[in-house]
Design an enzyme around this catalytic site. Structure first.
Site, PDB file in Angstrom:
ATOM      1  N   LYS A   1       0.842  -1.202   0.000  1.00 21.97           N
ATOM      2  CA  LYS A   1       0.000   0.000   0.000  1.00 21.97           C
ATOM      3  C   LYS A   1       0.873   1.246   0.000  1.00 21.97           C
ATOM      4  O   LYS A   1       2.017   1.207   0.465  1.00 21.97           O
ATOM      5  CB  LYS A   1      -0.858   0.019   1.278  1.00 21.97           C
ATOM      6  CG  LYS A   1      -1.997  -0.957   1.288  1.00 21.97           C
ATOM      7  CD  LYS A   1      -2.771  -0.850   2.612  1.00 21.97           C
ATOM      8  CE  LYS A   1      -3.912  -1.845   2.671  1.00 21.97           C
ATOM      9  NZ  LYS A   1      -4.961  -1.630   1.679  1.00 21.97           N
TER      10      LYS A   1
ATOM     11  N   ASP B   1      -2.888  -7.581  -1.719  1.00 18.41           N
ATOM     12  CA  ASP B   1      -3.619  -6.682  -0.828  1.00 18.41           C
ATOM     13  C   ASP B   1      -5.096  -7.087  -0.707  1.00 18.41           C
ATOM     14  O   ASP B   1      -5.812  -6.569   0.136  1.00 18.41           O
ATOM     15  CB  ASP B   1      -3.488  -5.246  -1.342  1.00 18.41           C
ATOM     16  CG  ASP B   1      -3.846  -4.212  -0.278  1.00 18.41           C
ATOM     17  OD1 ASP B   1      -3.998  -4.604   0.895  1.00 18.41           O
ATOM     18  OD2 ASP B   1      -3.978  -3.029  -0.632  1.00 18.41           O
TER      19      ASP B   1
ATOM     20  N   ARG C   1     -10.285 -11.530   1.791  1.00 20.01           N
ATOM     21  CA  ARG C   1     -11.130 -12.575   1.188  1.00 20.01           C
ATOM     22  C   ARG C   1     -10.427 -13.929   1.212  1.00 20.01           C
ATOM     23  O   ARG C   1     -11.094 -14.960   1.247  1.00 20.01           O
ATOM     24  CB  ARG C   1     -11.529 -12.150  -0.233  1.00 20.01           C
ATOM     25  CG  ARG C   1     -10.375 -11.962  -1.179  1.00 20.01           C
ATOM     26  CD  ARG C   1     -10.744 -11.122  -2.413  1.00 20.01           C
ATOM     27  NE  ARG C   1     -10.954  -9.706  -2.080  1.00 20.01           N
ATOM     28  CZ  ARG C   1     -11.317  -8.769  -2.952  1.00 20.01           C
ATOM     29  NH1 ARG C   1     -11.533  -9.084  -4.218  1.00 20.01           N
ATOM     30  NH2 ARG C   1     -11.477  -7.521  -2.572  1.00 20.01           N
TER      31      ARG C   1
HETATM   32  N1  BES Z   1      -8.064  -3.820   4.375  1.00 16.64           N
HETATM   33  C1  BES Z   1      -8.276  -3.393   3.049  1.00 16.64           C
HETATM   34  C2  BES Z   1      -9.575  -2.652   2.834  1.00 16.64           C
HETATM   35  C3  BES Z   1      -9.766  -1.372   3.598  1.00 16.64           C
HETATM   36  C4  BES Z   1      -9.641  -0.151   2.965  1.00 16.64           C
HETATM   37  C5  BES Z   1     -10.145  -1.388   4.919  1.00 16.64           C
HETATM   38  C6  BES Z   1      -9.869   1.014   3.657  1.00 16.64           C
HETATM   39  C7  BES Z   1     -10.381  -0.216   5.618  1.00 16.64           C
HETATM   40  C8  BES Z   1     -10.242   0.995   4.979  1.00 16.64           C
HETATM   41  C9  BES Z   1      -8.288  -4.604   2.100  1.00 16.64           C
HETATM   42  O1  BES Z   1      -7.525  -5.702   2.500  1.00 16.64           O
HETATM   43  C10 BES Z   1      -7.742  -4.144   0.803  1.00 16.64           C
HETATM   44  O2  BES Z   1      -6.630  -3.731   0.759  1.00 16.64           O
HETATM   45  N2  BES Z   1      -8.573  -4.222  -0.244  1.00 16.64           N
HETATM   46  C11 BES Z   1      -8.176  -3.809  -1.542  1.00 16.64           C
HETATM   47  C12 BES Z   1      -8.768  -4.772  -2.544  1.00 16.64           C
HETATM   48  C13 BES Z   1      -8.251  -4.575  -3.938  1.00 16.64           C
HETATM   49  C14 BES Z   1      -6.808  -4.985  -4.031  1.00 16.64           C
HETATM   50  C15 BES Z   1      -9.091  -5.392  -4.885  1.00 16.64           C
HETATM   51  C16 BES Z   1      -8.686  -2.399  -1.786  1.00 16.64           C
HETATM   52  O3  BES Z   1      -9.768  -2.076  -1.338  1.00 16.64           O
HETATM   53  O4  BES Z   1      -7.969  -1.604  -2.393  1.00 16.64           O
HETATM   54 ZN    ZN Z   2      -7.212  -5.872   4.560  1.00 18.05          ZN
HETATM   55 ZN    ZN Z   3      -5.478  -5.527   1.864  1.00 15.97          ZN
END
Ligand code: BES
Ligand code: ZN
Ligand code: ZN
Length: 527
Positions: free
Chosen positions: A278, A348, A352
């Site tokens: 990230k 990331d 899931r």
């Molecule tokens: N933990 C994050 C989602 C998240 C974002 C939680 C903001 C709380 C606040 C999750 O694991 C993630 O990183 N999701 C990605 C998915 C993508 C790679 C398809 C996302 O939302 O960018």
């Molecule tokens: Zn996450």
């Molecule tokens: Zn994530």
């Protein structure tokens, strides 16, 4: 904080502040308790209303000195807003406003005069208690105290009972204490840093919850996960030095063996994104990526203490998501417990992956009546719904309708997104059965839901994406900045609606019962 009923009349109660709740458009009804109080105060309250110095708008306040005319030296007027917008959540908010105002004043005892309204006294008692205890929440553990700190002297909150409302109010207080303690425990877990709250810490917390209730707790370590074939959870965990944990909490009143409702919570104790790392900005917020897991721990604790009459299982797959030299890489293929193979396109999208194994475990081990998962799963749900509603998807219309109604009732609202069959095509993989993200950024939250759906089979299932609701950047009436503890009040409301008789709190539910009760088999085994 001590919350208790007092049978005193408002004009004689010995408290540093007496809080009185007033609606926006109402003048004082003749002969009402507040009007009688105002008569003792020689019209001071009416003066505030008529002058406009106090509007009665929701969460507005005015402090009135009483000049020795009544027992309490100050009356705090707290606005309830307009009558047609009055709900139980208004009571919760106004109580938090009164409690936090009392804390700011540095006083030690607060008395609340319950507002006259159509709600049942048990509901009023619960809402006043929840509002105050949730609103007063702080996490001080990581700050060194200094002399310049504002003094928090508030120790006692009394709800004033009149007539025969005492028992019902007491019941409501007890329910409110149980629920607020669960929510504040979840907030502590989400607000605390990742270097303290790691998967082992979550597991220890679960064992402590079991030790103070009648819950059974069992924790699978990495070897146990391997035995169960949890390749996706292990795949996420392999990139960090901290070992993963798979937490199982069971509430089986009187040893019931009926098919349980299974609650599953995402327990990523820090989400760096892994190899698909990230950006640095706000990455620190990703310590809250175990908020779904925290909500499951809190809900299980509260259900046990409320003596919920049905069987419920809580599952929390817990791991860090970090990018060491052993970390899972884009293109890697993992085998889930269900046997399905998953191509990891983006490391990331780890939530899931760990949920896939937890859902398969739920289906195989418990043959559940239903599954509800809570997860901070996608940034896309923050874009879609912001922080006002949790994204909901699922395979069972009846369960979703219950959760929608419970969301309205608890003010932890949910909003349904579709899971049309067509979305599932977007996660077909060229090399494995499915892949963990789609090729585009379209419908990101739904794609997350479509992925999870692959692991629930025919079990009725609802997915709650709490990425937008688990955290707040602004102070709200009873939700201070940071972790909200969302999901616990929602789930308890929904689960209680599933039984005809709302659960009654245990006689001494807040006292640890570990010493008094022999430990259950699983609790003894795992501790
Ligand atoms: N933990 C994050 C989602 C998240 C974002 C939680 C903001 C709380 C606040 C999750 O694991 C993630 O990183 N999701 C990605 C998915 C993508 C790679 C398809 C996302 O939302 O960018
Ligand atoms: Zn996450
Ligand atoms: Zn994530």
């Amino acid at each position: 904080m001590q919350v208790a009923v007092k049978r005193d009349k408002p004009e004689v109660v010995a408290a540093d502040v007496l809080a009185v709740f007033l609606r926006q458009e109402k003048s004082l009804a003749a002969k009402s308790v507040v009007a009688q109080l105002d008569a003792r105060l020689e019209g001071r309250i009416r003066d505030y209303l008529e002058s406009g110095d106090f509007s009665g708008a929701l969460n507005s306040t005015a402090l009135v000195r009483t000049g020795g005319k009544i027992g309490a030296p100050r009356v705090l007027l707290v606005g309830l807003g307009k009558s047609d917008a009055f709900t139980v959540d208004v009571v919760r908010q106004a109580s938090a406003t009164a409690a936090t105002a009392a804390r700011r004043l540095g006083i030690s005892s607060l008395a609340l005069l319950p507002p006259a309204c159509d709600l049942a006294p048990v509901e009023v008692g619960q809402a006043l208690t929840e509002g105050a205890l949730l609103g007063l929440y702080t996490l001080k553990r990581y700050k060194t105290a200094t002399e310049n700190d504002d003094k928090d002297n508030l120790r006692e909150i009394a709800l004033l009972a009149s007539g025969n409302a005492q028992r019902a109010l007491e019941n409501g207080i007890q329910r409110g204490q149980i629920i607020a303690a669960a929510v504040n425990m979840a907030r502590d877990l989400s607000n605390s840093p990742g270097n303290e709250v790691n998967p082992s810490y979550l597991a220890k917390q679960a064992q402590e919850v079991a030790a103070r209730t009648a819950l059974r707790c069992h924790v699978l370590d990495a070897a146990g996960m391997r035995e169960h074939g949890m390749g996706c959870l292990l795949g996420v965990a392999q990139g960090s030095a901290q070992p993963p944990a798979f937490i199982i909490l069971e509430h089986a009143p009187q040893g019931t063996q009926e098919p349980p409702m299974v609650l599953v919570g995402k327990g990523i104790t820090f989400d760096s994104g892994g190899i698909s790392i990230k950006p640095a900005a706000h990455m620190e917020d990703m310590k809250m990526d175990m908020s779904g897991g925290a909500a499951v721990l809190g809900t299980m604790q509260a259900l046990a203490q409320l003596r919920y009459p049905r069987r419920v299982v809580g599952l929390v797959p817990a791991s860090e998501n970090l990018p060491n030299g052993n970390a899972v890489k884009p293109g890697d293929i993992l085998r889930a417990m269900s046997g399905k193979t998953v191509e990891v396109i983006n490391t990331d999208a780890e939530g899931r992956l760990i949920l896939a194994d937890a859902l398969a475990y739920a289906v195989q081990e418990f043959k559940p009546a239903g599954i509800i998962d809570l997860a901070t799963l996608t940034g896309a749900v923050v874009v879609a719904l912001g922080s006002q509603a949790t994204g909901m998807m699922g395979t069972d219309k009846a369960m979703m309708e219950r959760l929608r109604a419970a969301g309205d009732a608890s003010a932890e609202r949910v909003w349904e997104l579709p899971l049309f069959e067509e979305y599932s095509k977007q996660i077909k993989s060229d090399f494995a059965d499915i892949k963990n993200v789609s090729n585009t950024r379209e419908a990101g939250s739904i794609i997350g839901g479509a992925f999870l759906k692959e692991f629930v089979g025919a079990t009725p299932w609802v997915h709650l994406d709490i990425a937008g609701t688990a955290w707040t950047h602004e102070n709200r009436a009873y939700i201070p900045k940071g972790a909200t503890g969302v999901g616990i009040r929602l789930l308890i409301t929904a689960l209680e609606a599933m039984v005809e008789q709302p659960a009654q709190p245990a006689a001494k539910a807040t006292r640890p019962r570990a010493a008094a009760r022999p430990k259950t088999r699983a609790a003894a085994r795992s501790s």
